[in-house]
Design an enzyme around this catalytic site. Structure first.
Site, PDB file in Angstrom:
ATOM      1  N   LEU A  72       0.809  -1.216   0.000  1.00 19.23           N
ATOM      2  CA  LEU A  72       0.000   0.000   0.000  1.00 19.23           C
ATOM      3  C   LEU A  72       0.845   1.270   0.000  1.00 19.23           C
ATOM      4  CD1 LEU A  72      -2.580  -0.997   2.795  1.00 19.23           C
ATOM      5  CD2 LEU A  72      -2.650  -1.565   0.370  1.00 19.23           C
ATOM      6  N   TYR A 144       2.121   9.875 -10.355  1.00 18.19           N
ATOM      7  CA  TYR A 144       1.283   8.912  -9.652  1.00 18.19           C
ATOM      8  C   TYR A 144       0.587   7.977 -10.641  1.00 18.19           C
ATOM      9  CZ  TYR A 144      -2.189   7.089  -6.344  1.00 18.19           C
ATOM     10  OH  TYR A 144      -2.966   6.274  -5.564  1.00 18.19           O
ATOM     11  N   TYR A 158       5.873 -10.257 -13.886  1.00 17.26           N
ATOM     12  CA  TYR A 158       6.340 -11.209 -12.868  1.00 17.26           C
ATOM     13  C   TYR A 158       5.422 -12.423 -12.822  1.00 17.26           C
ATOM     14  CZ  TYR A 158      10.218  -8.846 -10.453  1.00 17.26           C
ATOM     15  OH  TYR A 158      11.430  -8.304 -10.123  1.00 17.26           O
TER      16      TYR A 158
END
Length: 311
Positions: A72, A144, A158
């Site tokens: 987070l 962001y 991944y």
């Protein structure tokens, strides 16, 4: 007892998630560097034998044994993430790389807190997960928006390359207890201004819309996603929608405030409509927001009353 790592543990969502997971009987490990997180949010947990905290910047690697990782950590409101945009981008990109490497090493399940900002100033409405977005890669919000989009890219690669089961939660506007009184978001701004009798600042004409999800509903969605086998991005939020102007009037009514609305120029690249399509979350997770806006906002008003009284 599961051992669960939360990065960004002192933030709004992180501290509420910590509380929920401890109440469910888990051992929780928190990481935060207090760039935007608040030490006050951690006080209820520091004497809990099932809680451990490390002050650490997720840009730097870390080695912690855990069964699950909730990543987070990242400045999430414009005034915070625009303060040092390079740091924000690094937090998103290096932060998720370090979390993914830990997941690959230990086998821990991983959930990434992505954001509705990956849709930018969306051209479709409501936004669903198949929409690629409309983001300005050169704008003041890009640090962001693009940082979170890059993090999603890394997670998917991944998963494909190393067989990980990392999850992506695209979080829409969320509110509730432990919000930062100075974070500059719509809910906190309007409530604090109303309680203080200050002018309510509305950007643009207030016709842009937002949908607001109470924190307990979001936490339920995050936990359901972590438990699932879903690896594609999932929207989490509440589709109930307000225009910003109507929301300001709603806050004034609930607080019985005498504050007046004032209008300021609309910030660059500010999204015009933000509403989640949560069909995927409903179908694949059984997620359904339960808290009515009036109940959630009343709880949040009471929380901010206590914060203002302490100042």
């Amino acid at each position: 007892m599961k051992k669960i790592l939360i990065t960004g543990a002192a933030g709004f969502i992180g501290s509420n998630l910590t509380k929920r997971l401890l109440e469910e009987g888990n051992f929780v490990i928190g990481l935060d560097n207090f760039y935007t997180g608040q030490k006050e949010n951690l006080k209820p947990f520091l004497n809990n034998k099932n809680y451990k905290f490390f002050e650490h910047n997720v840009i730097e690697p870390y080695d912690i044994e855990a069964d699950e990782i909730y990543n987070l950590a990242c400045p999430a409101s414009p005034i915070h993430y625009q303060k040092d945009p390079i740091f924000t981008f690094k937090t998103s990109v290096f932060g998720i790389i370090n979390a993914l490497e830990l997941s690959k090493k230990t086998g821990a399940k991983l959930l990434q807190a992505s954001t509705s900002e990956v849709y930018g100033d969306a051209k479709i409405y409501p936004q669903n997960e198949k929409y690629f977005g409309n983001v300005n890669p050169n704008g003041i919000r890009a640090c962001y928006d693009e940082g979170k989009r890059a993090a999603e890219t890394l997670i998917c690669d991944y998963n494909r390359l190393y067989g990980l089961n990392a999850k992506i939660a695209r979080i829409f506007n969320t509110y509730g207890e432990n919000m930062d009184i100075k974070d500059g978001r719509v809910v906190s701004n309007f409530i604090v201004q109303a309680l203080r009798g200050e002018d309510i600042t509305i950007y643009g004409e207030g016709n842009q819309s937002r949908s607001f999800c109470y924190i307990s509903d979001l936490l339920e969605g995050l936990i359901l996603l972590m438990k699932s086998d879903v690896t594609e991005p999932v929207n989490l939020g509440n589709p109930d929608e307000f225009t910003i102007k109507d929301f300001a009037l709603y806050i004034l009514d609930l607080t019985k405030s005498s504050s007046k609305c004032v209008y300021m120029p609309l910030p660059l690249d500010d999204p015009h409509k933000r509403k989640p399509d949560i069909s995927c979350a409903k179908t694949k997770l059984g997620f359904e927001p339960k808290v009515k806006i009036e109940d959630g906002i009343k709880n949040t008003i009471e929380y901010f009353k206590t914060r203002i009284d302490k100042q």
